[in-house]
Design an enzyme around this catalytic site. Structure first.
Site, PDB file in Angstrom:
ATOM      1  N   HIS A  48       0.848  -1.209   0.000  1.00 30.75           N
ATOM      2  CA  HIS A  48       0.000   0.000   0.000  1.00 30.75           C
ATOM      3  C   HIS A  48       0.878   1.251   0.000  1.00 30.75           C
ATOM      4  O   HIS A  48       1.021   1.879   1.047  1.00 30.75           O
ATOM      5  CB  HIS A  48      -0.896  -0.007   1.231  1.00 30.75           C
ATOM      6  CG  HIS A  48      -2.072   0.905   1.134  1.00 30.75           C
ATOM      7  ND1 HIS A  48      -2.037   2.226   1.502  1.00 30.75           N
ATOM      8  CD2 HIS A  48      -3.331   0.691   0.717  1.00 30.75           C
ATOM      9  CE1 HIS A  48      -3.229   2.772   1.339  1.00 30.75           C
ATOM     10  NE2 HIS A  48      -4.028   1.858   0.858  1.00 30.75           N
ATOM     11  N   PHE A  49       1.447   1.693  -0.902  1.00 30.16           N
ATOM     12  CA  PHE A  49       1.607   1.168  -2.241  1.00 30.16           C
ATOM     13  C   PHE A  49       3.102   1.024  -2.464  1.00 30.16           C
ATOM     14  O   PHE A  49       3.850   1.886  -2.009  1.00 30.16           O
ATOM     15  CB  PHE A  49       1.001   2.108  -3.271  1.00 30.16           C
ATOM     16  CG  PHE A  49      -0.473   2.390  -3.033  1.00 30.16           C
ATOM     17  CD1 PHE A  49      -1.432   1.462  -3.423  1.00 30.16           C
ATOM     18  CD2 PHE A  49      -0.891   3.557  -2.414  1.00 30.16           C
ATOM     19  CE1 PHE A  49      -2.782   1.711  -3.218  1.00 30.16           C
ATOM     20  CE2 PHE A  49      -2.245   3.815  -2.200  1.00 30.16           C
ATOM     21  CZ  PHE A  49      -3.188   2.888  -2.595  1.00 30.16           C
TER      22      PHE A  49
END
EC number: 4.2.1.59
Length: 144
Positions: A48-49
């Site tokens: 994420h991410f």
């Protein structure tokens, strides 16, 4: 002030789900202020991410809920109980939380009736609001 070991005596969360590093202030049954130091090594940043690490909003809310749990469970009559997340209302995310940020987590309990309570929760980074919500919790007993 509570350190990580003292926090672990109050709430049952453990790595990787313990999201409060220290508690700066606690008024038993009323309010608490905690800190989460957001490290680049957080497990959730792997997905994420990968190219642009952002702390998931649901984990910011969970960190706030843990601080709220500390406020209510620090009260003598609630020691040894569990505080379960019951709901979220009026939740807004205002800014991203990135590696290196220090989250200040403030929860003021606004209503407690029996085993159900509500709190006003605000997370800030460098004095700017990143998340605010009204959280609901339910107190329960540990079952063997």
């Amino acid at each position: 002030m509570l350190n990580i070991e003292q926090i672990k005596e109050i709430i049952p969360h453990r790595y990787p789900f313990l999201l409060v590093d220290q508690v700066l202030e606690v008024e038993e049954g009323k309010r608490a202020v905690g800190i989460k130091n957001v490290s680049a090594n957080e497990e959730f940043f792997n997905g994420h991410f990968p190219e642009y690490a952002v702390m998931p909003g649901v984990l910011i809310v969970e960190a706030l809920a843990q601080v709220g749990a500390i406020a209510i469970l620090k009260k003598e009559e609630n020691r040894g109980r569990l505080a379960f997340f019951g709901g979220i209302d009026h939740c807004r995310f205002k800014k991203q939380v990135r590696p290196g940020d220090q989250l200040r987590l403030e929860v003021e309990l606004t209503r407690v009736r029996g085993p159900i309570g509500k709190g006003k929760a605000v997370a800030t980074v460098d004095g700017e609001i990143v998340c605010e919500a009204e959280i609901t919790f339910a107190l329960g007993e540990k079952k063997e």
